[in-house]
Scaffold this motif. Structure first.
Motif, PDB file in Angstrom:
ATOM      1  N   UNK A 141       0.672  -1.282   0.005  1.00  8.57           N
ATOM      2  CA  UNK A 141      -0.163   0.088   0.080  1.00  8.57           C
ATOM      3  C   UNK A 141       0.931   1.166  -0.020  1.00  8.57           C
ATOM      4  N   UNK A 142       0.375   2.447  -0.387  1.00  4.16           N
ATOM      5  CA  UNK A 142       0.871   3.495  -0.176  1.00  4.16           C
ATOM      6  C   UNK A 142       2.098   3.765  -1.223  1.00  4.16           C
ATOM      7  N   UNK A 143       2.039   3.013  -2.235  1.00  3.92           N
ATOM      8  CA  UNK A 143       3.017   3.010  -3.227  1.00  3.92           C
ATOM      9  C   UNK A 143       2.980   3.603  -4.452  1.00  3.92           C
ATOM     10  N   UNK A 144       3.632   4.727  -4.766  1.00  4.97           N
ATOM     11  CA  UNK A 144       3.564   5.158  -6.169  1.00  4.97           C
ATOM     12  C   UNK A 144       3.583   4.313  -7.252  1.00  4.97           C
ATOM     13  N   UNK A 174       6.350  -6.511 -13.301  1.00  2.00           N
ATOM     14  CA  UNK A 174       5.759  -5.711 -11.756  1.00  2.00           C
ATOM     15  C   UNK A 174       4.373  -5.630 -12.029  1.00  2.00           C
ATOM     16  N   UNK A 175       3.500  -5.906 -11.132  1.00  2.00           N
ATOM     17  CA  UNK A 175       2.195  -5.462 -10.991  1.00  2.00           C
ATOM     18  C   UNK A 175       2.019  -4.254  -9.940  1.00  2.00           C
ATOM     19  N   UNK A 176       1.747  -3.174 -10.386  1.00  3.77           N
ATOM     20  CA  UNK A 176       1.730  -1.972  -9.630  1.00  3.77           C
ATOM     21  C   UNK A 176       0.384  -1.488  -9.293  1.00  3.77           C
ATOM     22  N   UNK A 225       1.221  -6.466  -0.944  1.00  3.74           N
ATOM     23  CA  UNK A 225       1.351  -7.379  -2.018  1.00  3.74           C
ATOM     24  C   UNK A 225       1.699  -8.756  -1.787  1.00  3.74           C
ATOM     25  N   UNK A 226       2.351  -9.081  -0.452  1.00  2.32           N
ATOM     26  CA  UNK A 226       2.236 -10.507  -0.225  1.00  2.32           C
ATOM     27  C   UNK A 226       1.043 -10.997  -0.269  1.00  2.32           C
ATOM     28  N   UNK A 231       9.284 -14.681  -2.387  1.00  2.00           N
ATOM     29  CA  UNK A 231      10.200 -14.074  -1.676  1.00  2.00           C
ATOM     30  C   UNK A 231       9.260 -12.721  -0.875  1.00  2.00           C
ATOM     31  N   UNK A 232       9.000 -12.952   0.278  1.00  2.00           N
ATOM     32  CA  UNK A 232       8.050 -11.893   0.879  1.00  2.00           C
ATOM     33  C   UNK A 232       8.750 -11.002   1.901  1.00  2.00           C
ATOM     34  N   UNK A 233       8.785  -9.760   1.667  1.00  2.00           N
ATOM     35  CA  UNK A 233       9.426  -8.921   2.586  1.00  2.00           C
ATOM     36  C   UNK A 233       8.359  -8.079   3.523  1.00  2.00           C
TER      37      UNK A 233
END
Length: 215
Positions: free
Chosen positions: A11-14, A38-40, A81-82, A100-102
């Motif tokens: 969330x809150x990602x441009x 990338x899925x944005x 996103x995860x 790979x989850x951050x």
């Protein structure tokens, strides 16, 4: 087999190409000769639920497309996103080779989140969970948000606490890596994207169940 790296932001990602960490990571992966997508998307904490289903369906459609084209698919996500990727895997039955989850905003209990069953049914899939010891967002806010909204707007704390109730049948394929001194968004700062790309392409070796690797 061909490989694809599929990245999803939180969330809150441009969504702007120059500001989005997914776009930056995709560019760096492509420069290394890898196929990356990338899925944005953009949403806020209080509105993420309203578009969640749409994002899950879009990601699931992409993952299915790669599966039927015989790709080895490696998903990479941060925070919400995860959760989008988890729902695509667990609810839409998408096949992936590794996650790979951050700072994952995912339910930590593997019985409740469906990941035990998923990993049992996908015996080659590996899950790498990167957690931060100073992730205030997931340690405190995630729990409070669930309580205050009766669970509806809340999100999980896997990326802060690590997994619980992992089945012994899959535990060897669930790796937990602790980043000392990291906060929730430290992983995706532009100055750290090279480290993320290296980790994605060179995942850490397995350790005994219950042990956590330190970074």
């Amino acid at each position: 087999m061909k490989s694809v790296y599929y990245l999803t932001n939180g969330i809150r990602t441009s969504t702007d190409q120059a500001k989005n960490w997914c776009a930056s990571a995709v560019t760096k992966l492509v420069l290394k000769g890898k196929f990356a997508v990338g899925y944005r998307y953009h949403t806020f904490a209080l509105t993420r639920r309203f578009g969640l289903g749409k994002h899950v369906r879009a990601v699931a459609a992409d993952l299915d497309k790669f599966f039927f084209q015989y790709f080895d698919t490696h998903v990479v996500g941060h925070s919400n996103g995860c959760e989008i990727q988890r729902q695509a895997m667990v609810k839409k039955h998408c096949s992936v080779s590794s996650c790979h989850w951050y700072g994952a905003a995912v339910e930590a209990d593997f019985e409740k989140n469906g990941l035990n069953e998923y990993l049992i049914n996908h015996p080659t899939c590996k899950l790498y969970i990167y957690i931060s010891d100073k992730d205030f967002v997931l340690k405190r806010v995630a729990k409070a948000s669930r309580f205050l909204t009766f669970g509806w707007l809340g999100y999980g704390s896997l990326g802060a606490t690590g997994p619980t109730n992992v089945s012994p049948r899959v535990s060897e394929r669930v790796q937990v890596i602790v980043q000392k001194g990291y906060k929730h968004t430290t992983y995706i700062k532009h100055e750290n994207i090279d480290d993320r790309v290296f980790e994605i392409l060179n995942p850490p070796p397995p350790v005994a169940h219950g042990m956590r690797q330190q970074s």
